[in-house]
Design a protein around this motif. Structure first.
Motif, PDB file in Angstrom:
ATOM      1  N   THR A  50      12.963  -4.458  -6.327  1.00  0.00           N
ATOM      2  CA  THR A  50      14.351  -4.148  -5.977  1.00  0.00           C
ATOM      3  C   THR A  50      14.557  -2.639  -5.862  1.00  0.00           C
ATOM      4  N   GLU A  51      13.996  -1.900  -6.794  1.00  0.00           N
ATOM      5  CA  GLU A  51      14.132  -0.438  -6.768  1.00  0.00           C
ATOM      6  C   GLU A  51      13.421   0.147  -5.551  1.00  0.00           C
ATOM      7  N   MET A  52      12.281  -0.422  -5.172  1.00  0.00           N
ATOM      8  CA  MET A  52      11.577   0.024  -3.967  1.00  0.00           C
ATOM      9  C   MET A  52      12.468  -0.189  -2.740  1.00  0.00           C
ATOM     10  N   GLU A  53      13.105  -1.352  -2.658  1.00  0.00           N
ATOM     11  CA  GLU A  53      13.998  -1.627  -1.532  1.00  0.00           C
ATOM     12  C   GLU A  53      15.146  -0.625  -1.489  1.00  0.00           C
ATOM     13  N   ASP A  54      15.766  -0.382  -2.642  1.00  0.00           N
ATOM     14  CA  ASP A  54      16.918   0.518  -2.713  1.00  0.00           C
ATOM     15  C   ASP A  54      16.554   1.953  -2.345  1.00  0.00           C
ATOM     16  N   ARG A  55      15.483   2.463  -2.911  1.00  0.00           N
ATOM     17  CA  ARG A  55      15.139   3.877  -2.708  1.00  0.00           C
ATOM     18  C   ARG A  55      14.422   4.152  -1.390  1.00  0.00           C
ATOM     19  N   LEU A  56      13.678   3.159  -0.908  1.00  0.00           N
ATOM     20  CA  LEU A  56      12.879   3.389   0.299  1.00  0.00           C
ATOM     21  C   LEU A  56      13.510   2.794   1.554  1.00  0.00           C
ATOM     22  N   GLY A  57      14.552   1.971   1.379  1.00  0.00           N
ATOM     23  CA  GLY A  57      15.330   1.504   2.508  1.00  0.00           C
ATOM     24  C   GLY A  57      14.681   0.431   3.365  1.00  0.00           C
ATOM     25  N   PHE A  58      13.892  -0.436   2.754  1.00  0.00           N
ATOM     26  CA  PHE A  58      13.347  -1.565   3.499  1.00  0.00           C
ATOM     27  C   PHE A  58      13.531  -2.835   2.683  1.00  0.00           C
ATOM     28  N   ILE A  59      13.347  -3.966   3.338  1.00  0.00           N
ATOM     29  CA  ILE A  59      13.489  -5.266   2.696  1.00  0.00           C
ATOM     30  C   ILE A  59      12.096  -5.839   2.428  1.00  0.00           C
ATOM     31  N   ILE A  60      11.923  -6.353   1.226  1.00  0.00           N
ATOM     32  CA  ILE A  60      10.668  -7.024   0.872  1.00  0.00           C
ATOM     33  C   ILE A  60      10.937  -8.522   0.899  1.00  0.00           C
ATOM     34  N   ASP A  61      10.307  -9.209   1.833  1.00  0.00           N
ATOM     35  CA  ASP A  61      10.472 -10.651   1.951  1.00  0.00           C
ATOM     36  C   ASP A  61       9.613 -11.361   0.908  1.00  0.00           C
ATOM     37  N   ASP A  62      10.037 -12.572   0.550  1.00  0.00           N
ATOM     38  CA  ASP A  62       9.288 -13.352  -0.443  1.00  0.00           C
ATOM     39  C   ASP A  62       7.827 -13.522  -0.040  1.00  0.00           C
ATOM     40  N   LEU A  70       0.337  -6.149  -5.919  1.00  0.00           N
ATOM     41  CA  LEU A  70       0.425  -5.363  -7.152  1.00  0.00           C
ATOM     42  C   LEU A  70      -0.920  -5.223  -7.863  1.00  0.00           C
ATOM     43  N   GLU A  71      -1.997  -5.505  -7.145  1.00  0.00           N
ATOM     44  CA  GLU A  71      -3.320  -5.436  -7.763  1.00  0.00           C
ATOM     45  C   GLU A  71      -3.689  -4.003  -8.154  1.00  0.00           C
ATOM     46  N   THR A  72      -3.513  -3.075  -7.225  1.00  0.00           N
ATOM     47  CA  THR A  72      -3.840  -1.665  -7.485  1.00  0.00           C
ATOM     48  C   THR A  72      -2.729  -0.767  -6.941  1.00  0.00           C
ATOM     49  N   TYR A  73      -2.751   0.471  -7.395  1.00  0.00           N
ATOM     50  CA  TYR A  73      -1.789   1.429  -6.855  1.00  0.00           C
ATOM     51  C   TYR A  73      -2.008   1.591  -5.354  1.00  0.00           C
ATOM     52  N   GLY A  74      -3.251   1.592  -4.920  1.00  0.00           N
ATOM     53  CA  GLY A  74      -3.562   1.732  -3.501  1.00  0.00           C
ATOM     54  C   GLY A  74      -2.991   0.608  -2.662  1.00  0.00           C
ATOM     55  N   SER A  75      -3.061  -0.622  -3.161  1.00  0.00           N
ATOM     56  CA  SER A  75      -2.518  -1.749  -2.391  1.00  0.00           C
ATOM     57  C   SER A  75      -0.998  -1.672  -2.311  1.00  0.00           C
ATOM     58  N   LEU A  76      -0.345  -1.229  -3.378  1.00  0.00           N
ATOM     59  CA  LEU A  76       1.105  -1.086  -3.361  1.00  0.00           C
ATOM     60  C   LEU A  76       1.525   0.056  -2.437  1.00  0.00           C
ATOM     61  N   LEU A  77       0.779   1.152  -2.464  1.00  0.00           N
ATOM     62  CA  LEU A  77       1.080   2.282  -1.582  1.00  0.00           C
ATOM     63  C   LEU A  77       0.869   1.910  -0.125  1.00  0.00           C
ATOM     64  N   ALA A  78      -0.213   1.200   0.183  1.00  0.00           N
ATOM     65  CA  ALA A  78      -0.483   0.787   1.565  1.00  0.00           C
ATOM     66  C   ALA A  78       0.639  -0.132   2.067  1.00  0.00           C
ATOM     67  N   PHE A  79       1.096  -1.044   1.223  1.00  0.00           N
ATOM     68  CA  PHE A  79       2.202  -1.923   1.581  1.00  0.00           C
ATOM     69  C   PHE A  79       3.454  -1.097   1.871  1.00  0.00           C
ATOM     70  N   THR A  80       3.741  -0.137   0.990  1.00  0.00           N
ATOM     71  CA  THR A  80       4.921   0.713   1.145  1.00  0.00           C
ATOM     72  C   THR A  80       4.866   1.500   2.437  1.00  0.00           C
ATOM     73  N   GLU A  81       3.730   2.100   2.729  1.00  0.00           N
ATOM     74  CA  GLU A  81       3.577   2.890   3.960  1.00  0.00           C
ATOM     75  C   GLU A  81       3.719   2.014   5.197  1.00  0.00           C
ATOM     76  N   ALA A  82       3.180   0.791   5.152  1.00  0.00           N
ATOM     77  CA  ALA A  82       3.309  -0.126   6.287  1.00  0.00           C
ATOM     78  C   ALA A  82       4.767  -0.535   6.495  1.00  0.00           C
ATOM     79  N   LYS A  83       5.481  -0.799   5.405  1.00  0.00           N
ATOM     80  CA  LYS A  83       6.895  -1.169   5.507  1.00  0.00           C
ATOM     81  C   LYS A  83       7.709  -0.013   6.088  1.00  0.00           C
TER      82      LYS A  83
END
Length: 87
Positions: A50-62, A70-83
């Protein structure tokens, strides 16, 4: 200057999970998250997303949320950059 996705994501992790910012600054792409950080449990995942959506301005679908996200920081960062790139 706008903070990078990396900087913002690190700040979100520190804020939501109550982690020392210096500890989060030391995360690299292979740093384990879910199952490795006691602070990141099933209850805190919703707050983190929820905080990622609020601060970064994108929607995370189910369907975006899976074990790999959430396996590694790298996987979360790659997801964030793609979004952010597709927003």
């Amino acid at each position: 200057m706008t903070p990078s996705a990396d900087q913002t994501l690190r700040q979100i992790l520190a804020d939501v999970l109550g982690l020392d910012p210096a500890r989060v600054a030391g995360f690299d792409r292979s740093t384990g998250l879910f199952g490795h950080l006691p602070e990141l449990d099933s209850m805190s995942v919703a707050g983190l997303l929820t905080e990622m959506e609020d601060r970064l301005g994108f929607i995370i679908d189910d369907e975006d949320v899976d074990g790999e996200l959430l396996e590694t920081y790298g996987s979360l960062l790659a997801f964030t950059e793609a979004k952010l790139a597709s927003a």
